[in-house]
Design a protein around this motif. Sequence first.
Motif, mmCIF file in Angstrom:
data_model
loop_
_atom_site.group_PDB
_atom_site.id
_atom_site.type_symbol
_atom_site.label_atom_id
_atom_site.label_comp_id
_atom_site.label_asym_id
_atom_site.label_seq_id
_atom_site.Cartn_x
_atom_site.Cartn_y
_atom_site.Cartn_z
ATOM 1 N N PHE A 62 -0.507 7.149 1.944
ATOM 2 C CA PHE A 62 0.274 6.583 1.164
ATOM 3 C C PHE A 62 -0.220 6.023 -0.167
ATOM 4 C CE2 PHE A 62 2.783 7.027 5.272
ATOM 5 C CZ PHE A 62 3.710 7.681 4.792
ATOM 6 N N HIS A 63 -0.262 6.420 -1.058
ATOM 7 C CA HIS A 63 -0.774 5.630 -2.492
ATOM 8 C C HIS A 63 -0.067 4.641 -2.683
ATOM 9 C CE1 HIS A 63 -2.616 5.243 -6.297
ATOM 10 N NE2 HIS A 63 -1.294 4.919 -6.742
ATOM 11 N N GLU A 64 1.227 4.503 -2.804
ATOM 12 C CA GLU A 64 1.888 3.164 -2.810
ATOM 13 C C GLU A 64 3.437 3.540 -2.364
ATOM 14 O OE1 GLU A 64 3.049 2.335 -7.053
ATOM 15 O OE2 GLU A 64 3.096 0.373 -6.711
ATOM 16 N N VAL A 96 4.809 7.019 -3.247
ATOM 17 C CA VAL A 96 3.846 8.013 -3.850
ATOM 18 C C VAL A 96 2.763 8.373 -2.808
ATOM 19 C CG1 VAL A 96 2.355 8.384 -5.257
ATOM 20 C CG2 VAL A 96 3.989 6.906 -5.790
#
Lengths: 161, 161
Positions: free
Chosen positions: A84-86, A94
Motif C-alpha cells: 500500500f503506497h498510500e 494507491v
Amino acid sequence: MSTTTRETTIEADETLPIIRITREFDAPPERVFAAHVDPDDVVRWLGPHGYTMTLQRWDAETGGGYRYTHVSPDGGEYRFFGSFHEVRPAERIVQTFTFEGFGDSVALETMTLTALDGGRTRITGTSLFDSVAARDAMLASGMETGVVEGYERLDALLLDA
Amino acid sequence: MSTTTRETTIEADETLPIIRITREFDAPPERVFAAHVDPDDVVRWLGPHGYTMTLQRWDAETGGGYRYTHVSPDGGEYRFFGSFHEVRPAERIVQTFTFEGFGDSVALETMTLTALDGGRTRITGTSLFDSVAARDAMLASGMETGVVEGYERLDALLLDA
C-alpha cells in the motif's frame, strides 16, 4: 432508487498501458472506503462469485502490505500480493498488485472515491502496467469477470451493513 | 580497473511514460543490494552531493514502506515516501515513489541487479509514471543530477567497505 447506476465500466487506454474502472455504490465514501480496508469486509466481497478468500497478510495503511489467496469453487488457488503506497481515508488508495501466475508483472493501482448526491459514491480506479502487453494479458485473464462480480458482492455487503 | 564503466545512462522511453537508468558498480550484487536496503548505508549515498538524509521510516522488505527527508546545503527540505512491493535479495527491488513536492504523482520503480565478470554488478532501473507529463516533470526536476551524484557517492561507499 430508480436512478441507481450499478454498471461497471472497464476501459483500456488508447495509448498508455492503463485500465480504467468506474463504478457507483449506494453508500457514502466512508463506508465504501471501510469495505476496502477492513479485512473482515474485504474477504466477503473481493473476487468472483463462489470464491473464498484468505488473507496471509493485510495491513491496509500507508506503507503497509498484503498477501491473499482466492480459492475457486473447484479448488483452484490464485495468489496475489502487493504493498500500500498510500491509504487516505475515504479519499484515495494507491497500491501495487501482482498476480503470482503472471511472473514478475506488477501493476500500480489508484482508486479515488468521490461523494455523490444521496449518500452515494463513485469510485474511479486506474491500473498502470509497465507494458501494453502486460495490460492486455491482464484483460485477457478474466479480470473483468472478477471485478464485475466482486462489485456485485460489495453491493450486497453495503446493503447488509 | 581500466575497464571500469561508471557512466550513468538515463533514457526516456519514446512511447511509454518510463525513465530507464543503467549503471555498473565495482562490487558484487550482494554488496550493491545491501547498500540499497541497509539504512546505515542508504543515508550515506542516496541523493546529491552535500545533502543530508534522515529516515522517518525504513522497512526495506516485501510489503514494507519508507519515508525520508533530504536536506540541501542551504537548508531546503525535500520529502519522499513509498512502499516496497518486492525486495528479492541480490536480484530485484520493486517500490513506489512519491516526491511530496509533486502532489499525488506516484512512480513505480523496478531495479534489477545483474552479476558481471570480475565481481562487478550492473543495475537496471525503470521508473513508470501514470502520464508522459508526470515523467517529463520528473526529468525536469533535477532528478538526473541526484541520480548521477548519488551513484558517485555509492562508488565511494563500495570502495570504503
